[in-house]
Design an enzyme around this catalytic site. Structure first.
Site, PDB file in Angstrom:
ATOM      1  N   ILE A 139      -2.533  -2.111 -13.242  1.00 26.62           N
ATOM      2  CA  ILE A 139      -3.019  -2.728 -12.004  1.00 26.62           C
ATOM      3  C   ILE A 139      -4.162  -2.003 -11.623  1.00 26.62           C
ATOM      4  O   ILE A 139      -5.118  -2.576 -10.780  1.00 26.62           O
ATOM      5  CB  ILE A 139      -2.205  -2.699 -10.996  1.00 26.62           C
ATOM      6  N   ASP A 140      -4.144  -0.750 -12.049  1.00 29.91           N
ATOM      7  CA  ASP A 140      -5.548   0.286 -11.729  1.00 29.91           C
ATOM      8  C   ASP A 140      -6.962  -0.300 -12.419  1.00 29.91           C
ATOM      9  O   ASP A 140      -7.985  -0.050 -11.806  1.00 29.91           O
ATOM     10  CB  ASP A 140      -5.272   1.560 -11.896  1.00 29.91           C
ATOM     11  N   ARG A 187      -7.983  -4.207  16.352  1.00 24.09           N
ATOM     12  CA  ARG A 187      -7.609  -2.675  15.823  1.00 24.09           C
ATOM     13  C   ARG A 187      -8.459  -2.779  14.701  1.00 24.09           C
ATOM     14  O   ARG A 187      -9.010  -3.639  14.035  1.00 24.09           O
ATOM     15  CB  ARG A 187      -6.317  -2.825  15.751  1.00 24.09           C
ATOM     16  N   ARG A 196      -4.608   4.889  -8.341  1.00 27.10           N
ATOM     17  CA  ARG A 196      -4.852   6.415  -8.761  1.00 27.10           C
ATOM     18  C   ARG A 196      -6.368   7.001  -8.732  1.00 27.10           C
ATOM     19  O   ARG A 196      -6.860   6.843  -7.490  1.00 27.10           O
ATOM     20  CB  ARG A 196      -4.108   6.563 -10.043  1.00 27.10           C
ATOM     21  N   GLU A 250      -5.846   4.832  -2.719  1.00 32.09           N
ATOM     22  CA  GLU A 250      -4.825   6.081  -2.211  1.00 32.09           C
ATOM     23  C   GLU A 250      -5.377   7.611  -2.945  1.00 32.09           C
ATOM     24  O   GLU A 250      -4.924   8.474  -2.464  1.00 32.09           O
ATOM     25  CB  GLU A 250      -3.387   5.761  -3.241  1.00 32.09           C
TER      26      GLU A 250
END
Ligand code: F6P
Length: 410
Positions: A139-140, A187, A196, A250
């Site tokens: 998925i990266d 917000r 990664r 992330e």
């Protein structure tokens, strides 16, 4: 053609999947299994990646079995087992693996994986002569598949890995959903996305209405952090509904005031057998700093395993079938140590074998997002990236509740 006249009759092809799962692995397994069966192979599935070739082995027969390629994850299950010596496990497990190769009489191995799984397979091919064919997966979307994206008269080196299209679609949909709660409370939601060391998947949030974005490829130093806050303030002021969703990878490298260092936020200090730590939590850090610095209500949302979960999307379904067609070509030519890839970024209807090629399956990661796709000064993804996504996802998807209520004056 009679069964006994089939080309590879009496031969066995085994398939394994290693590393993080994706929604497209079952589709890849089914596509390879179907084609290998037609060629006459008996097809085995090795359970839990390389782990299924250790001990006495853990192998199932996939020949003529019903197989649902739309179902996400991997029915062969997965692991991050490394057959070669690593820091975590210094013992080589290659002799056990070779023993099982002989015991199960495997003639060809297809490894569905990223850089780690396919790198180990390539090493087995080179050092032990095991006939392997790699099949890309992550998925990266950070394997160096050498897929060209033709945009505005320029050839950009892009990447296309099965699993990414489904995950990107989920990120787009997830972002689009988050908009309603962000709008209702005016917000800023900092949405963390897996990937990664690469920002490919994070970028897909822009098709769900995500604005700006932080990716691992460009670190946020002290000076860049100030510029980032200014950019957030401006984007919030200019937003129609006075809200923002900011996708962040992330693996974003963020300046920490306390330590004075730029680093990723780790979810755990543990590493896997390939030496990878787990990332997680940077969205919380960024959201609280936005609140403190700008006074806006900011919240963190980790999309986590959601993009990795669920069923295989149509683009991935056809992509895996097309790449499996190329596997047939490699089998017929007995070209091992190779991996099928798309040679250019194409829309769904052009996912055809004539647009594929094969590359050496060793050392294929990590292909970061290039500056053609990310504008470092604006902290945002470029038009070239939108074009890349349009090929894969079609149009951006987010509804808008349009209203122009008359204001009541008492
Ligand atoms: O490599 C795929 C991936 O989903 C990364 O995006 C993520 O950092 C990692 O796997 C998570 O791994 P695990 O499944 O071990 O939590």
């Amino acid at each position: 053609m009679k069964y006994e006249k089939k080309l590879f009759q009496g031969k066995t092809l085994a398939i394994l999947s290693g590393g993080g799962d994706t929604p497209a692995i079952n589709s890849s397994i089914e596509a390879v299994r179907n084609r290998a069966s037609l060629l006459g192979f008996k097809v085995y599935g090795i359970l839990q990646g390389w782990k299924g070739l250790l001990g006495d082995g853990n192998v199932v027969d996939l020949t003529n079995q019903p197989y649902d390629g739309y179902y996400g994850g991997t029915a062969l299950r997965s692991s991050r087992t490394n057959p070669f010596p690593s820091k975590k496990n210094p013992e080589s497990r290659v002799p056990q693996l070779l023993k099982n190769f002989d015991r199960y009489k495997i003639d060809v191995l297809v490894t569905i994986g990223g850089d780690d799984t396919n790198g180990a397979a390539k090493r087995l091919f080179e050092t032990e002569g095991i006939p392997v064919i790699g099949f890309p997966k992550t998925i990266d979307n950070d394997l160096r598949t050498r897929t060209t994206h033709h945009y505005n008269g320029k050839d950009i080196e892009a990447v296309l890995c099965p699993g990414f299209p489904s995950a990107a679609m989920s990120v787009m949909e997830f972002t689009a959903s988050l908009r309603t709660t962000a709008e209702s409370h005016s917000r800023i939601i900092v949405m963390e996305v897996m990937g990664r060391d690469a920002g490919w998947l994070t970028g897909s949030a822009i098709f769900g209405g995500g604005m700006l974005g932080l990716i691992p490829e460009f670190e946020i130093t002290k000076a860049r952090k100030d510029l980032f806050f200014e950019t957030v303030k401006e984007a919030f002021m200019n937003s129609k509904k006075k809200c923002l969703i900011i996708p962040v990878s992330e693996g974003t490298r963020w300046y920490d005031e306390k330590t004075g260092k730029v680093d990723v936020v780790y979810a755990s200090s543990e590493v896997d057998e390939y030496g990878h730590p787990r990332f997680g939590g940077v969205s919380g850090v960024i959201a609280s700093e936005i609140s403190a610095k700008l006074g806006n209500e900011a919240r963190a949302q980790i999309s986590g395993y959601y993009p990795r979960s669920g069923h295989c999307r149509h683009y991935d379904r056809r992509l895996t079938s097309t790449l499996a067609d190329k596997v047939v070509d490699l089998l017929l030519r007995e070209e091992y140590g190779q991996m099928p890839v798309m040679n250019k970024i194409v829309p769904f209807v052009e996912l055809e074998e004539f647009n594929t090629t094969s590359i050496d399956m060793g050392a294929v990661g990590n292909k970061p997002l290039s500056d053609d796709y990310y504008d470092i000064n604006k902290f945002s993804f470029t038009d070239a990236y939108s074009d890349f996504l349009t090929n894969i996802l079609g149009k951006p998807e987010h509804d808008e509740f349009r209203y122009d209520f008359p204001v009541v004056i008492p």
